[in-house]
Scaffold this motif. Sequence first.
Motif, PDB file in Angstrom:
ATOM      1  N   GLU A  32     -11.211  34.367  19.341  1.00  0.00           N
ATOM      2  CA  GLU A  32      -9.819  34.425  18.883  1.00  0.00           C
ATOM      3  C   GLU A  32      -9.719  34.997  17.477  1.00  0.00           C
ATOM      4  OE1 GLU A  32      -6.848  31.203  19.930  1.00  0.00           O
ATOM      5  OE2 GLU A  32      -8.745  30.140  20.260  1.00  0.00           O
ATOM      6  N   LEU A  85     -14.834  29.582  18.594  1.00  0.00           N
ATOM      7  CA  LEU A  85     -13.676  30.047  17.822  1.00  0.00           C
ATOM      8  C   LEU A  85     -13.665  31.552  17.600  1.00  0.00           C
ATOM      9  CD1 LEU A  85     -13.751  27.293  15.055  1.00  0.00           C
ATOM     10  CD2 LEU A  85     -11.910  27.608  16.719  1.00  0.00           C
ATOM     11  N   ASP A 106     -16.705  18.229  17.796  1.00  0.00           N
ATOM     12  CA  ASP A 106     -17.558  18.855  18.805  1.00  0.00           C
ATOM     13  C   ASP A 106     -18.790  18.003  19.105  1.00  0.00           C
ATOM     14  OD1 ASP A 106     -18.047  21.311  20.424  1.00  0.00           O
ATOM     15  OD2 ASP A 106     -19.824  21.472  19.157  1.00  0.00           O
ATOM     16  N   VAL A 132      -5.299  30.018  13.890  1.00  0.00           N
ATOM     17  CA  VAL A 132      -6.219  29.806  15.012  1.00  0.00           C
ATOM     18  C   VAL A 132      -6.794  28.395  14.951  1.00  0.00           C
ATOM     19  CG1 VAL A 132      -8.443  30.479  15.997  1.00  0.00           C
ATOM     20  CG2 VAL A 132      -6.789  32.235  15.335  1.00  0.00           C
ATOM     21  N   LEU A 133      -7.194  27.952  13.757  1.00  0.00           N
ATOM     22  CA  LEU A 133      -7.772  26.611  13.608  1.00  0.00           C
ATOM     23  C   LEU A 133      -6.739  25.528  13.918  1.00  0.00           C
ATOM     24  CD1 LEU A 133      -9.912  27.047  10.359  1.00  0.00           C
ATOM     25  CD2 LEU A 133     -10.620  27.313  12.743  1.00  0.00           C
ATOM     26  N   LEU A 145     -13.175  20.282  13.425  1.00  0.00           N
ATOM     27  CA  LEU A 145     -13.545  20.832  14.727  1.00  0.00           C
ATOM     28  C   LEU A 145     -15.037  20.690  14.987  1.00  0.00           C
ATOM     29  CD1 LEU A 145     -11.289  24.000  14.639  1.00  0.00           C
ATOM     30  CD2 LEU A 145     -11.151  22.156  16.337  1.00  0.00           C
ATOM     31  N   SER A 159     -10.437  21.987   8.073  1.00  0.00           N
ATOM     32  CA  SER A 159     -10.118  22.235   9.478  1.00  0.00           C
ATOM     33  C   SER A 159     -11.378  22.555  10.280  1.00  0.00           C
ATOM     34  CB  SER A 159      -9.113  23.385   9.595  1.00  0.00           C
ATOM     35  OG  SER A 159      -7.892  23.054   8.965  1.00  0.00           O
ATOM     36  N   ALA A 162      -5.140  21.241  20.202  1.00  0.00           N
ATOM     37  CA  ALA A 162      -5.571  21.181  21.601  1.00  0.00           C
ATOM     38  C   ALA A 162      -6.835  20.349  21.807  1.00  0.00           C
ATOM     39  CB  ALA A 162      -5.811  22.604  22.107  1.00  0.00           C
ATOM     40  N   THR A 163      -7.401  19.806  20.730  1.00  0.00           N
ATOM     41  CA  THR A 163      -8.641  19.034  20.836  1.00  0.00           C
ATOM     42  C   THR A 163      -8.309  17.549  20.930  1.00  0.00           C
ATOM     43  OG1 THR A 163      -9.842  20.707  19.555  1.00  0.00           O
ATOM     44  CG2 THR A 163     -10.867  18.525  19.728  1.00  0.00           C
ATOM     45  N   ARG A 167      -6.302  25.236  17.673  1.00  0.00           N
ATOM     46  CA  ARG A 167      -7.441  24.604  18.326  1.00  0.00           C
ATOM     47  C   ARG A 167      -7.478  23.100  18.030  1.00  0.00           C
ATOM     48  NH1 ARG A 167     -12.240  26.491  20.407  1.00  0.00           N
ATOM     49  NH2 ARG A 167     -10.939  28.276  20.929  1.00  0.00           N
TER      50      ARG A 167
END
Length: 414
Positions: A62, A59, A24, A112-113, A20, A16, A119-120, A116
Amino acid sequence: MRQFDIAVVGAGLAGSLAALALADSGASVALIAPPARANDGRTTALMDQSIAFLKTLGLWEEIARHAAALETMQILDGTARLLRAPPVAFRSGEVGLEAFGYNIPNAPFLAVLDARIAATGNIVRIESGVTAANAFEEGVELTLEDGGRVLAGLVAGADGRKSKIRESAGIGVKAWSYPQAALVLNFSHERPHGNVSTEFHTESGPFTQVPLPGRRSSLVWVLPPKEAARLGDLSAADLGHAVEARMQSMLGKVTVEGAAQRFPLSGMTAERFGKGRIVLLGEAAHAFPPIGAQGLNLSLRDIMALKELIQGATPANDAGIGERFDRRRQADIRSRTLSVDLLNRSLLSDFLPVQFLRSAGLHLLSALGPLRSIVMREGIEPLGSLKAFRDGLRERVARKAASSCAKASSRSAR
């Protein structure tokens, strides 16, 4: 066939975070793994370098509310052997840090991951397993369990010790086992932990308490498998008494939260960490006992190295990235695996010269501040002590130059 710049296979913490981090960089990323995931009651200690990386990904804010700082890490000899070592305390202030790192429960970390990732925009989550990976000139084709296919210019295998990506790439492994099992649990306690993590060295392996927020801690207790099974089958109250006794009531009365988990201890390293358009991350590449908070920190350095390699490049045009990644990661992975293995075996050994060397080493760490500083910096970041020396030298040179300029200006003014 669906096409992406990068496919990450495996959606645990390493996979995960890799998805991300690589997204990025602007690449289109597929994160591929089955949806089902067992509830993970374990925690992960991340060192300062890893926390800094989470901050660059946006990150940490959060995650921080679930984490507890590790300000002091102490080692106590819990053996009854003839040659016993003195207590050794490593304090983050000695190396100019507020904390060495933070201890984070895996379940909220993963939540949390997941949020995110959802939402990416340039990450597509594909909830299927992978049955095969076939490399071609233009990319790697992944065959999915649901019958689908994915083509990617780069495939990052983060699918664990039994990695299908590693197997498909024809990369062998060196694996070994230990006569130990880890009993893992969380507990609350009467007295505050003061952000101190305590590792008792015992004849069967380390007993490591790590702070959680509030008056709570996590525990990794390494034991012979039969003893781990016996303790794991105790009632919560009886297990709490056993934990408190092993800790010598340092934190007062202990209350075990939920059921303890048991894991056999083993080690594994891949023969290589990349090949062609395939790279291996996390436990697809390396795995060892939970000693010294090295596991996910090493995996994050895998991810950092891969992100650096793809900066400004197009994965579809880079058929040799696996070999470059392999060269980049060899020294770090091999040295960390060897050091953890040697430390664990030294605890198990009844051979007096081995006990003497371990005891003498801890005596030196207890007595020599500069040596302790070097060990602390290396534990946080590879070559950290060398970087600190270089930065300190630059600072001294700059101060000397500024002082010389000031004196010259004063003389010219007169």
